[in-house]
Design an enzyme around this catalytic site. Structure first.
Site, PDB file in Angstrom:
ATOM      1  N   HIS A  89       0.819  -1.223   0.000  1.00 43.56           N
ATOM      2  CA  HIS A  89       0.000   0.000   0.000  1.00 43.56           C
ATOM      3  C   HIS A  89       0.845   1.262   0.000  1.00 43.56           C
ATOM      4  O   HIS A  89       0.363   2.315  -0.394  1.00 43.56           O
ATOM      5  CB  HIS A  89      -1.046  -0.016   1.133  1.00 43.56           C
ATOM      6  N   ASP A 225       1.143  -7.614   2.394  1.00 35.27           N
ATOM      7  CA  ASP A 225       1.301  -6.185   2.109  1.00 35.27           C
ATOM      8  C   ASP A 225       2.778  -5.785   1.958  1.00 35.27           C
ATOM      9  O   ASP A 225       3.343  -5.116   2.816  1.00 35.27           O
ATOM     10  CB  ASP A 225       0.627  -5.383   3.232  1.00 35.27           C
ATOM     11  N   SER A 648       3.978   2.311   8.431  1.00 39.67           N
ATOM     12  CA  SER A 648       3.833   1.283   7.410  1.00 39.67           C
ATOM     13  C   SER A 648       5.160   1.083   6.699  1.00 39.67           C
ATOM     14  O   SER A 648       5.813   2.053   6.324  1.00 39.67           O
ATOM     15  CB  SER A 648       2.771   1.682   6.394  1.00 39.67           C
TER      16      SER A 648
HETATM   17  N1  ARG Z   1      -4.658   0.575   7.349  1.00 39.84           N
HETATM   18  C1  ARG Z   1      -3.350   0.570   6.780  1.00 39.84           C
HETATM   19  C2  ARG Z   1      -2.765   1.983   6.851  1.00 39.84           C
HETATM   20  O1  ARG Z   1      -3.235   2.784   7.588  1.00 39.84           O
HETATM   21  C3  ARG Z   1      -3.363  -0.009   5.388  1.00 39.84           C
HETATM   22  C4  ARG Z   1      -4.107   0.773   4.379  1.00 39.84           C
HETATM   23  C5  ARG Z   1      -4.086   0.257   2.968  1.00 39.84           C
HETATM   24  N2  ARG Z   1      -5.144  -0.699   2.684  1.00 39.84           N
HETATM   25  C6  ARG Z   1      -6.408  -0.409   2.320  1.00 39.84           C
HETATM   26  N3  ARG Z   1      -7.254  -1.385   2.203  1.00 39.84           N
HETATM   27  N4  ARG Z   1      -6.853   0.809   2.087  1.00 39.84           N
HETATM   28  O2  ARG Z   1      -2.212   2.579   5.989  1.00 39.84           O
HETATM   29  N1  GLU Z   2      -1.146   1.473   7.491  1.00 34.99           N
HETATM   30  C1  GLU Z   2      -0.539   2.531   8.244  1.00 34.99           C
HETATM   31  C2  GLU Z   2       0.464   3.323   7.419  1.00 34.99           C
HETATM   32  O1  GLU Z   2       0.318   3.485   6.246  1.00 34.99           O
HETATM   33  C3  GLU Z   2       0.036   1.973   9.474  1.00 34.99           C
HETATM   34  C4  GLU Z   2      -1.060   1.603  10.322  1.00 34.99           C
HETATM   35  C5  GLU Z   2      -1.237   2.533  11.452  1.00 34.99           C
HETATM   36  O2  GLU Z   2      -1.781   3.636  11.305  1.00 34.99           O
HETATM   37  O3  GLU Z   2      -0.790   2.088  12.519  1.00 34.99           O
HETATM   38  O4  GLU Z   2       1.382   3.902   7.943  1.00 34.99           O
END
Ligand code: ARG
Ligand code: GLU
Length: 713
Positions: A89, A225, A648
């Site tokens: 991502h 991921d 991330s």
């Molecule tokens: N929650 C994770 C972050 O905050 C992954 C986001 C990417 N995935 C998605 N399904 N949008 O970035």
């Molecule tokens: N998916 C998040 C990012 O892009 C990390 C998840 C979080 O917020 O802890 O940094």
């Protein structure tokens, strides 16, 4: 109070806070250069390295294997040829930008077979921290206690600029001076920026985004991921713009990869760039978030997402164009919901109020702090409405793509003396990027729906007069107004925008002023700046001043509490252990997921759960090669490292500092940890690095990349 005296006191309090912080220590994101203060605790818990192994300016150390990736993620080096792992991502928009319906790398994945196949990415940079340094004394030099806030800020800004200037010795060096603890401490960060970063590999989204938005922020998780990029340098190993003559960067240090895996309670730590937390927020600010801010933002994004998703389902081209936009809108939308329910569940507002009451009692005989809580309450009551309109401005007005696009043209209409050529060049590139991923049907529907919300919810007197006027002229028929705007603006037509950019600056200004979308943007924006942003900023700057004192007071008041500075996109270390959790009564979540879970979720009829046929075949044949562990493949694991957005792609490391996973998410029950961390329940989610290696080796036939890596078995 004498400024030097008060500064010494701050330093003392900060030192004390770090030293006393043994309890609750899973909470916290620590500055690497101050890790000495935590190292005994880390070693007690399982770290087998020294503070200098983690951070040093005199020798290669772990920090040299960590980069900030783009502006919002982290990545880590895993080979002596500049190869980096980050999340799928995090590389998503790059993978998307190389994709088309014919070469759909989002759908099918991408693997460069050799260096010459690796794909350059316009605008993508990584930065290495060279060193960091406490510069509080220099930043506060020349301040006196009689200074008002504005003068104080001027002095500080001038001091900061001087420090930065002295630190930037070469053209690829960038430096920042960042405030910590609401301006009670300042640190200089010096970075080396590399700008030739190429895409090396990415699994298909059915692996890299497996579970999609359904599983996002959720455990059990089975998302692969990860993606791979490579840093390129000039022949002297220094940063250089993209050139085919550039060569793979040779790092001072890269991570060894552990194949030993993890067990519950194993020590882990994380090195990376968390973006923003607000752990010391005043109760009223949390109340605003829970009762007004988050609910409004969630509702507005629900409307937007419904429209996007309906259109994306109709057409593969549209799905690609909106993939990254949709994912980013959906990501915060879902997080805000978890965060909201988290702060309500933990009764954060009530608990903060209790602390504030106790603080006031303690502060009664301390003039510096005695009135803080009352002053906070008064200012938060005043700022409430402006904060609300501000949220609407972002989520209902500026959320419209055409408005944001038109905003780029403002410098022409302002009639400033411009260096026109570079501005035109920049706008050409903005416009190319815009049209590449623009679908009018989506944007126009969003406009209609979002502006309807805007006129309904923004209080009278703070609503943009242009919007009000038009809405009245069209007899409250938003659809009709929207249609007329979109039919008469030039911004929906690539050819018209290109033609515009060939005119003289005066002609451009004239055309812009005739354009209904541009005028709407400009007049609304002027109004917003004057009537909302100005009073908001004035109040907010008073609030910030209170926080500076409150933070200091809180550290003296709760001297046993482990204080750490809020995240601010500077590099941090968090540590804890692999650990499951109890999300609800009678339920326990184990900390590890495996390929069995992927197969349980697999469903060709559900987009988010439709895995590649090859993975089904490998599973059926149990063809796991060297990656099999007890007859299965580990996929993800949980730990209680304190992380945030920006973490991330951060490496999850074991006690030896070897790579065991890639951080990519938090659990649903932890999303409030940016405001309030609860070590009982807060968990970060990591991809088990062995799943990434299995995918590269067995699914993608990209095993040749593994030859660059060093494994510890
Ligand atoms: N929650 C994770 C972050 O905050 C992954 C986001 C990417 N995935 C998605 N399904 N949008 O970035
Ligand atoms: N998916 C998040 C990012 O892009 C990390 C998840 C979080 O917020 O802890 O940094």
């Amino acid at each position: 109070m004498n400024i030097i005296y008060s500064m010494k006191k701050i330093v003392l309090i900060l030192g004390l806070a770090a030293a006393c912080a043994v309890s609750r220590a899973d909470e916290g994101m620590w500055l690497p250069s101050l890790i000495e203060a935590r190292i005994i605790d880390m070693q007690d818990k399982g770290l087998r390295l020294s503070a200098a192994d983690l951070y040093s300016v005199n020798q290669a150390c772990l920090k040299d294997a960590i980069v900030q990736f783009g502006n919002g993620c982290t990545a880590n080096l895993v080979s002596d040829k500049g190869l980096i792992f980050t999340n799928h991502h995090c590389g998503f928009s790059q993978i998307q930008s190389h994709s088309s319906p014919e070469h759909d790398y989002l759908k099918d994945g991408f693997w460069a077979k050799n260096l010459s196949d690796e794909l350059p990415n316009k605008g993508l940079t990584v930065k290495f921290l060279q060193y960091m340094e406490d510069v509080t004394e220099q930043v506060l030099e020349g301040l006196s206690s009689e200074m008002d806030e504005a003068t104080r800020k001027k002095v500080i800004d001038a001091n900061r600029a001087k420090i930065i200037k002295n630190a930037v010795a070469e053209k690829w060096i960038r430096a920042t001076v960042d405030a910590l603890y609401y301006g009670n401490q300042y640190f200089l960060f010096v970075y080396k920026i590399y700008e030739d970063i190429r895409l090396v590999g990415a699994p298909p989204s059915s692996i890299g985004k497996f579970g999609g938005d359904t599983d996002n922020w959720i455990w059990p998780r089975h998302t692969g991921d990860f993606s791979l990029f490579r840093i390129y340098a000039d022949k002297d190993n220094n940063p250089a713009p993209y050139s085919k003559d550039n060569v793979p960067y040779q790092p001072k240090q890269f991570l060894k990869i552990s194949l030993k895996g993890v067990q519950e309670n194993d020590f882990t730590f994380i090195y990376g760039y968390p973006a923003r937390t607000s752990e010391y927020l005043f109760s009223e600010a949390v109340k605003y978030l829970a009762e007004r801010g988050n609910p409004a933002k969630i509702r507005l994004r629900t409307l937007r997402l419904d429209i996007m998703q309906a259109e994306m389902a109709k057409d593969a081209g549209i799905r690609i164009k909106y993939a990254a936009k949709q994912a980013s809108v959906a990501n915060a939308w879902k997080k805000w919901q978890g965060e909201l329910s988290g702060v309500v569940r933990l009764k954060t507002v009530e608990k903060k109020k209790q602390t504030e009451q106790a603080f006031t009692l303690w502060a009664a005989d301390k003039p510096e702090y005695a009135a803080l809580v009352t002053q906070f309450s008064k200012l938060y009551a005043e700022i409430d409405t402006y904060a609300f309109v501000r949220d609407y401005q972002t989520e209902a007005f500026n959320a419209n793509e055409l408005i944001r696009f038109a905003a780029n043209f403002l410098p022409f209409a302002e009639g400033k003396k411009l260096s026109t050529d570079s501005l035109i060049q920049r706008l050409k590139s903005v416009s190319d990027d815009f049209f590449k991923n623009y679908v009018q049907a989506i944007d126009q529907q969003c406009f209609e729906v979002l502006l309807s919300e805007y006129v309904k919810h923004v209080p009278k007197g703070l609503t943009s007069p242009v919007v009000e006027r038009a809405y009245k002229d069209y007899r409250h028929d938003m659809a009709k107004w929207t249609a007329s705007l979109y039919a008469s603006t030039l911004f929906t037509h690539r050819d018209k925008v290109e033609k515009l950019l060939r005119l003289s600056p005066e002609e451009i200004a004239k055309q812009l002023n005739k354009d209904p979308i541009f005028s709407l943007y400009r007049e609304s924006n002027d109004f917003y700046k004057e009537k909302v942003e100005k009073p908001y900023n004035a109040l907010n700057s008073q609030i910030e001043t209170l926080y500076r004192a409150y933070m200091r007071g809180l550290m003296a008041f709760q001297s046993e509490r482990p204080f750490y500075p809020d995240a601010n996109s500077t590099i941090r270390i968090a540590y804890g252990k692999v650990s499951g959790y109890k999300p609800a009564d009678a339920v326990y979540y184990l900390p590890q997921s495996t390929i069995e879970g992927i197969m349980q979720k697999d469903n060709p009829d559900i987009y988010d759960y439709d895995i590649p046929q090859k993975l089904r075949d490998l599973y059926a044949a149990k063809d796991y090669g060297r990656w099999a562990v007890d007859g299965t493949i580990p996929v993800g694991f949980l730990a209680n490292n304190h992380t945030s957005g920006g973490n991330s792609g951060s490496p999850v490391l074991n006690g030896d500092g070897h790579l065991i996973g890639l951080n990519f998410d938090r659990t649903w029950e932890s999303t409030m940890s940016d405001v309030v961390y609860d070590s009982e329940i807060c968990r970060n989610i990591a991809l088990d690095i062995r799943y990434a290696l299995f995918v590269m080796d067995k699914l993608a036939d990209a095993g040749y990349l593994l030859d660059e890596m060093i494994f510890v078995e």
